[in-house]
Design an enzyme around this catalytic site. Structure first.
Site, PDB file in Angstrom:
ATOM      1  N   GLU A  16       0.848  -1.205   0.000  1.00 33.59           N
ATOM      2  CA  GLU A  16       0.000   0.000   0.000  1.00 33.59           C
ATOM      3  C   GLU A  16       0.881   1.252   0.000  1.00 33.59           C
ATOM      4  O   GLU A  16       1.936   1.292   0.646  1.00 33.59           O
ATOM      5  CB  GLU A  16      -0.861  -0.035   1.263  1.00 33.59           C
ATOM      6  CG  GLU A  16      -1.737   1.173   1.508  1.00 33.59           C
ATOM      7  CD  GLU A  16      -2.509   1.068   2.821  1.00 33.59           C
ATOM      8  OE1 GLU A  16      -3.480   1.810   2.989  1.00 33.59           O
ATOM      9  OE2 GLU A  16      -2.126   0.226   3.678  1.00 33.59           O
ATOM     10  N   LYS A  73      -9.425   2.825  -2.096  1.00 32.55           N
ATOM     11  CA  LYS A  73      -9.722   2.179  -0.812  1.00 32.55           C
ATOM     12  C   LYS A  73     -11.060   2.636  -0.249  1.00 32.55           C
ATOM     13  O   LYS A  73     -11.322   3.830  -0.101  1.00 32.55           O
ATOM     14  CB  LYS A  73      -8.596   2.486   0.171  1.00 32.55           C
ATOM     15  CG  LYS A  73      -8.638   1.688   1.476  1.00 32.55           C
ATOM     16  CD  LYS A  73      -7.376   1.983   2.279  1.00 32.55           C
ATOM     17  CE  LYS A  73      -7.297   1.181   3.562  1.00 32.55           C
ATOM     18  NZ  LYS A  73      -6.055   1.500   4.321  1.00 32.55           N
ATOM     19  N   CYS A 105      -5.235  -3.120   2.339  1.00 34.96           N
ATOM     20  CA  CYS A 105      -5.084  -3.157   3.792  1.00 34.96           C
ATOM     21  C   CYS A 105      -6.379  -3.481   4.543  1.00 34.96           C
ATOM     22  O   CYS A 105      -6.835  -4.617   4.532  1.00 34.96           O
ATOM     23  CB  CYS A 105      -4.469  -1.840   4.264  1.00 34.96           C
ATOM     24  SG  CYS A 105      -3.648  -1.961   5.882  1.00 34.96           S
TER      25      CYS A 105
END
Length: 281
Positions: free
Chosen positions: A41, A117, A151
């Site tokens: 990430e 995200k 994540c």
């Protein structure tokens, strides 16, 4: 397909250095015959920004020259890669730019697709970015079908199942797990690969940034949660695993032929899952 999972340090706000790390690592992975390389990430930019303005100064759009340099390298090596970055997008309505924690799948022909995200913890740059607005989807990388996630997304089984139902053979998860999230690194990749009977690549970073130490513990897991490659430490390394995509596509598992058979998808009962949306209660 040979998968490569990159565990490396990242310099906050030093795109030039991080770009060189990406290019050098692609060379190393290509020498081993890798076809898909998964980076952490915010690989390009770093993660631990303290303000939105600071982060916005490092954000890039997909037409930035830095992506062209990566495309050229991937074209010369004939492989695909996923990596995280901060994405800046102009908002034509009010003139203010939007900021996303993003991941991109790119290859010899350029950008295949990207993801922003959705699940945002109160940590690092995620305190200041806009929530992702791109639906979960599966992207092609040679013969593989790749789902992108970042994540904290993997702590929610629903989006991982969506990617699996859309046909993902591989979920490529770039992550920045700090030491406090070490249990997530140990448990979740194997669980998500087992639940969805697919390959799960979790590429975590290492090093220290703005007071947070990152735990490493990257892994490549296969169908049924089998750990194919992993590291228990925070050293810089590249993990490799040679995978058979057909294993991920066959959801019917005969553990004992004729006596113990399960099918991760056919055995689902979606009509009983209405409570997943709390607004419906």
């Amino acid at each position: 397909m040979l998968l490569a999972c990159v565990q490396t340090d990242i310099r906050l706000g030093d795109i030039s250095h991080n770009l060189q790390t990406i290019l050098a690592t692609v060379d190393a992975a290509a020498d081993r015959g890798a076809e898909l390389v998964v980076f952490p990430e915010c690989m390009l930019t770093g993660y631990g920004f303290d303000t939105r303005d600071e982060a916005m100064g490092q954000a890039r759009s997909l037409d930035d020259d830095v992506f062209a340099q990566i495309h050229d390298k991937l074209a010369s090596k004939k492989l695909f890669a996923t990596f995280g970055f901060l994405e800046r997008e102009a908002n034509n309505l009010d003139g203010e730019s939007r900021l996303f924690n993003a991941s991109v799948l790119t290859g010899p022909e350029g950008v295949v697709g990207h993801y922003r995200k959705v699940h945002l913890p109160h940590l690092g740059v995620d305190r200041f970015v806009d929530r992702g607005d791109i639906p979960y989807r599966v992207l092609p990388a040679n013969d593989a079908r790749v789902g992108l996630a970042i994540c904290y997304d993997c702590s929610f089984p629903e989006p991982m199942r969506v990617l699996a139902l859309k046909g993902a053979d591989i979920i490529a998860l770039g992550t920045n797990w700090p030491v406090a999230a070490a249990r997530t690194a140990e448990i979740v990749p194997s669980a998500r690969s087992m639940e969805n009977h697919l390959f799960f690549v979790a590429a975590n970073r290492v090093g220290v940034e703005r007071g947070f130490r990152f735990c490493g513990r990257s892994s490549i897991c296969g169908p049924d949660g089998v750990v194919l490659a992993h590291t228990t430490g925070d050293e810089e390394t590249i993990l490799y695993a040679d995978v058979d995509l057909a294993q991920a596509r066959n959801k019917r598992i005969e553990r004992t032929p004729g006596a113990h058979v399960i099918d991760r998808f056919a055995d689902r009962c979606p009509s009983f899952y209405q409570g997943l949306d709390r607004d419906q209660e």
